[in-house]
Design a protein around this motif. Structure first.
Motif, PDB file in Angstrom:
ATOM      1  N   THR A  72      44.212 -56.056  -6.139  1.00 50.07           N
ATOM      2  CA  THR A  72      44.039 -54.743  -6.783  1.00 50.07           C
ATOM      3  C   THR A  72      42.740 -54.083  -6.331  1.00 50.07           C
ATOM      4  O   THR A  72      42.713 -52.890  -6.006  1.00 50.07           O
ATOM      5  CB  THR A  72      44.062 -54.891  -8.327  1.00 50.07           C
ATOM      6  N   ILE A  73      41.653 -54.847  -6.289  1.00 53.17           N
ATOM      7  CA  ILE A  73      40.352 -54.268  -5.878  1.00 53.17           C
ATOM      8  C   ILE A  73      40.436 -53.805  -4.419  1.00 53.17           C
ATOM      9  O   ILE A  73      39.917 -52.736  -4.062  1.00 53.17           O
ATOM     10  CB  ILE A  73      39.210 -55.297  -6.046  1.00 53.17           C
ATOM     11  N   LYS A  74      41.128 -54.608  -3.569  1.00 54.60           N
ATOM     12  CA  LYS A  74      41.280 -54.238  -2.171  1.00 54.60           C
ATOM     13  C   LYS A  74      42.029 -52.900  -2.058  1.00 54.60           C
ATOM     14  O   LYS A  74      41.663 -52.014  -1.284  1.00 54.60           O
ATOM     15  CB  LYS A  74      42.087 -55.326  -1.459  1.00 54.60           C
ATOM     16  N   ALA A  75      43.080 -52.760  -2.888  1.00 52.99           N
ATOM     17  CA  ALA A  75      43.847 -51.515  -2.865  1.00 52.99           C
ATOM     18  C   ALA A  75      42.990 -50.345  -3.342  1.00 52.99           C
ATOM     19  O   ALA A  75      43.037 -49.244  -2.764  1.00 52.99           O
ATOM     20  CB  ALA A  75      45.082 -51.667  -3.753  1.00 52.99           C
ATOM     21  N   VAL A  76      42.196 -50.566  -4.365  1.00 48.76           N
ATOM     22  CA  VAL A  76      41.315 -49.496  -4.870  1.00 48.76           C
ATOM     23  C   VAL A  76      40.326 -49.091  -3.772  1.00 48.76           C
ATOM     24  O   VAL A  76      40.071 -47.900  -3.541  1.00 48.76           O
ATOM     25  CB  VAL A  76      40.568 -49.950  -6.154  1.00 48.76           C
ATOM     26  N   ALA A  77      39.782 -50.098  -3.040  1.00 51.94           N
ATOM     27  CA  ALA A  77      38.840 -49.800  -1.945  1.00 51.94           C
ATOM     28  C   ALA A  77      39.517 -48.936  -0.895  1.00 51.94           C
ATOM     29  O   ALA A  77      38.907 -48.009  -0.349  1.00 51.94           O
ATOM     30  CB  ALA A  77      38.323 -51.100  -1.335  1.00 51.94           C
ATOM     31  N   TYR A  85      38.486 -64.834 -10.533  1.00 53.25           N
ATOM     32  CA  TYR A  85      38.743 -64.041  -9.337  1.00 53.25           C
ATOM     33  C   TYR A  85      40.093 -64.462  -8.732  1.00 53.25           C
ATOM     34  O   TYR A  85      40.161 -65.111  -7.710  1.00 53.25           O
ATOM     35  CB  TYR A  85      37.618 -64.244  -8.320  1.00 53.25           C
ATOM     36  N   ASP A  86      41.177 -64.114  -9.426  1.00 54.49           N
ATOM     37  CA  ASP A  86      42.497 -64.552  -8.961  1.00 54.49           C
ATOM     38  C   ASP A  86      43.090 -63.548  -7.952  1.00 54.49           C
ATOM     39  O   ASP A  86      42.491 -62.499  -7.680  1.00 54.49           O
ATOM     40  CB  ASP A  86      43.438 -64.751 -10.156  1.00 54.49           C
ATOM     41  N   ASP A  87      44.294 -63.878  -7.408  1.00 53.62           N
ATOM     42  CA  ASP A  87      44.892 -63.044  -6.371  1.00 53.62           C
ATOM     43  C   ASP A  87      45.142 -61.620  -6.858  1.00 53.62           C
ATOM     44  O   ASP A  87      44.919 -60.641  -6.136  1.00 53.62           O
ATOM     45  CB  ASP A  87      46.236 -63.642  -5.913  1.00 53.62           C
ATOM     46  N   ALA A  88      45.634 -61.511  -8.102  1.00 52.86           N
ATOM     47  CA  ALA A  88      45.944 -60.178  -8.637  1.00 52.86           C
ATOM     48  C   ALA A  88      44.702 -59.306  -8.636  1.00 52.86           C
ATOM     49  O   ALA A  88      44.740 -58.125  -8.251  1.00 52.86           O
ATOM     50  CB  ALA A  88      46.491 -60.326 -10.056  1.00 52.86           C
ATOM     51  N   MET A  89      43.605 -59.907  -9.047  1.00 53.28           N
ATOM     52  CA  MET A  89      42.349 -59.138  -9.092  1.00 53.28           C
ATOM     53  C   MET A  89      41.912 -58.728  -7.685  1.00 53.28           C
ATOM     54  O   MET A  89      41.615 -57.550  -7.432  1.00 53.28           O
ATOM     55  CB  MET A  89      41.277 -60.004  -9.765  1.00 53.28           C
ATOM     56  N   VAL A  90      41.929 -59.687  -6.742  1.00 49.02           N
ATOM     57  CA  VAL A  90      41.440 -59.389  -5.384  1.00 49.02           C
ATOM     58  C   VAL A  90      42.335 -58.337  -4.713  1.00 49.02           C
ATOM     59  O   VAL A  90      41.835 -57.367  -4.120  1.00 49.02           O
ATOM     60  CB  VAL A  90      41.343 -60.683  -4.541  1.00 49.02           C
TER      61      VAL A  90
END
Ligand code: NAD
Length: 555
Positions: A520-525, A513-518
């Protein structure tokens, strides 16, 4: 009330292995290879003619202790039956349709004799709809149960493709009632068979000779695919407890509750087709001739022993007198008898309920418009006639208004307007309900407010004979659907198969669960959930910027 006195033909042919004319105490050992006649007294079911009280035959019962073994045999055969392509199964099952057609005279005669319904009704309501149901399912099954792609557009950006695979449950236990002893029993299991389940069928103990005929017409099927067991509530309970992989039940709400309790023990899914106290709303602008004929038939077909028969009529005050007069006039022309329109009740319990409901209603102030205890054929030697009966001036606390009568009795209630009709119709439990009006918008408005599994406009109760339509109730009248494409899906497990379209890439949401993943998911939300257009555009930019980093960490 006139008589239709055509003498009956002799009793239908019965399958000798399980039916006997007299009543020897010991059953022949050929009845079942697993039984030893010397040590087991096999109980029997008595078949009687409700028109005369004559004893017709005895039919050997299945013992409750045998049921689990029979279900186990059906389970052994289930994978082979399920593996046949739906088109192949339809090809095998059409042999049953041919056999029903070949034996239709026997079937009509046996149903009429044992259940009491007129020959015309046995043909129109039991034989024909069963043939139609097979003919429909044979054509519909492959189309309805073909794997179904889902979420094409949404799945793609997630790197997934998905479909629903409709798979059979395994063994379905089907329990039927006596009122349409042939068709309703078939209704309980036919879609299950087409959907690739094997079935163990328990017809009603009230009509055991019809149960033997069902056994006979299923002969063309491979052994174990469809097995008929005979018996009463204890045999039904043993079927529920076997356990089966799904239970399909058509019967009363009380028994339905007991079955649900038994099924809960094994978490067995159930479909429940229960009773009704159906309402017909006759509007002030109804076509009086059509409405009186349609509601008359809807009230009295099968002597009112129909789950969807009209038991409560709500008629607009403006036309109530004319409606009641014309309705009673048409009723007076119906003839009691096996070649007439109205048969006897099928068994004593039903006659007792009808007599009690009418007697109590009259005692409490209802008016007898037609029929009642002193009219029609008189009962001798245990025959079960009751004249079709119309009551008015009923009140909401009367049993004839609150409880399912399930007999040739209907009540007429005057209403001021459509709103009152709707409110009162919804105060009872409707399996189906109908609206009678020349104005389709008005009828549609009332129909959309009716609480029922099926709502019909200018017709009542006949969709059961249209097997491409779904059949089922709401609330007290049950849940789940038999018939139509929904019926085929009722007996299929929707298994979701989901394929990763990018198998060389690790999923974004897997570890770490690295920064890139978090980010990106936040942006998708934000893209999915935000109402702010600017924020959404910014989020798209974040996803694009992060794409390289994310991909590298997921390769
Ligand atoms: P019922 O409930 O008395 O019996 C139905 C079946 O259940 C019979 O085969 C009976 O042997 C079996 N049974 C009884 N006790 C059992 C138990 N504990 N466990 C398992 N099985 C058990 O109903 P009935 O008198 O045969 O039929 C009349 C009722 O059926 C009415 O209420 C009618 O409205 C309803 N019905 C509903 C539909 C529908 O499609 N919704 C169709 C026809 C009849």
């Amino acid at each position: 009330m006139a008589d239709a006195k055509t003498p009956r033909k002799s009793s239908a042919k019965t399958t000798a292995a399980t039916t006997k004319a007299a009543a020897p105490k010991k059953a022949p050992s050929r009845r079942s290879p697993s039984r030893s006649a010397s040590k087991t007294e096999i109980p029997t079911l008595i078949s009687t003619d409700p028109a005369t009280g004559e004893r017709l035959a005895e039919v050997f019962q299945t013992l409750p202790g045998e049921v689990a073994g029979i279900v186990e045999n059906a389970r052994k055969v289930a994978p082979e039956w399920a593996a046949i392509h739906p088109k192949g199964r339809a090809g095998i099952l059409k042999e049953v349709r041919y056999r029903i057609h070949e034996r239709s005279d026997d079937i009509v005669e046996t149903i009429s004799r044992e259940n009491g319904k007129t020959r015309a009704e046995a043909l129109v309501h039991d034989v024909l709809p069963t043939l139609l149901m097979f003919a429909y399912m044979e054509r519909a099954v492959a189309r309805t149960l073909k794997p179904q792609r889902i979420g094409r557009l949404l799945g793609l950006p997630m790197g997934a493709s998905a479909y629903i695979d409709w798979r059979p449950f395994g063994v379905v236990g089907a329990i039927g009632p006596w009122n349409y002893p042939f068709f309703n029993t078939f209704l309980a299991f036919t879609s299950a068979l087409f959907a690739g389940n094997t079935v163990v069928i328990k017809p009603s103990e009230v009509t055991p000779q019809v149960g033997e005929l069902i056994k006979d017409v299923l002969e063309p099927l491979p052994t174990g695919v469809a097995t008929v067991i005979q018996g009463g509530g204890d045999v039904g309970a043993a079927l529920v407890d076997a356990p089966c992989d799904k239970i399909s039940f058509i019967g009363s709400p009380g028994t339905g509750r007991r079955i649900c309790e038994g099924a809960a023990k094994h978490l067995t899914p159930v479909v429940m087709e229960l009773g009704g106290k159906d309402a017909a709303i006759v509007c002030s602008d109804a076509n009086l001739d059509v409405a009186t004929s349609g509601v008359l038939w809807g009230s009295f077909f099968n002597s009112g022993q129909t789950c969807c028969s009209v038991e409560r009529i709500f008629v607009s005050d403006d036309i109530a007198d004319r409606f009641t007069e014309a309705f009673a006039e048409k009723l007076a022309k119906l003839r009691q008898g096996s070649d007439g329109e109205i048969g006897p009740l099928t068994f004593k319990r039903q006659l007792d309920i009808v007599q009690r409901h009418v007697k109590d209603a009259i005692k409490d102030g209802a008016r007898l418009v037609a029929g009642g205890p002193d009219e029609g054929r008189k009962n001798t030697n245990g025959s079960l006639w009751y004249a079709p009966t119309i009551l008015d001036q009923v009140t909401d606390d009367m049993a004839v208004v609150r409880e399912e009568t399930f007999g040739p009795v209907v009540s007429i209630t005057r209403v001021r307007d459509d709103e009152e009709a709707l409110r009162r119709a919804n105060s009872g439990f409707n399996l189906t309900a109908s609206v009678w009006s020349k104005d389709s918008r008005r009828a549609g408005r009332i129909a959309s407010g009716l609480k029922a599994g099926t709502v019909t406009i200018n017709s009542h109760g006949d969709t059961l004979g249209q097997p491409w339509t779904p059949w089922g109730g709401v609330g007290e009248s049950g849940f789940g659907r038999l018939g139509g494409d929904l019926g085929l899906k009722e007996f299929s497990v929707p298994v979701h198969v989901n394929k990763n379209l990018t198998p060389k890439l690790k999923r974004l949401w897997w570890y770490p669960y690295d920064d890139a993943m978090v980010d990106t998911i936040k942006a998708v939300a934000t893209i999915v959930g935000s109402s702010d257009g600017r924020a959404k555009r910014k989020a798209v930019g974040t996803v694009v910027r992060n794409a390289g980093r994310v991909l590298r960490s997921r390769l």
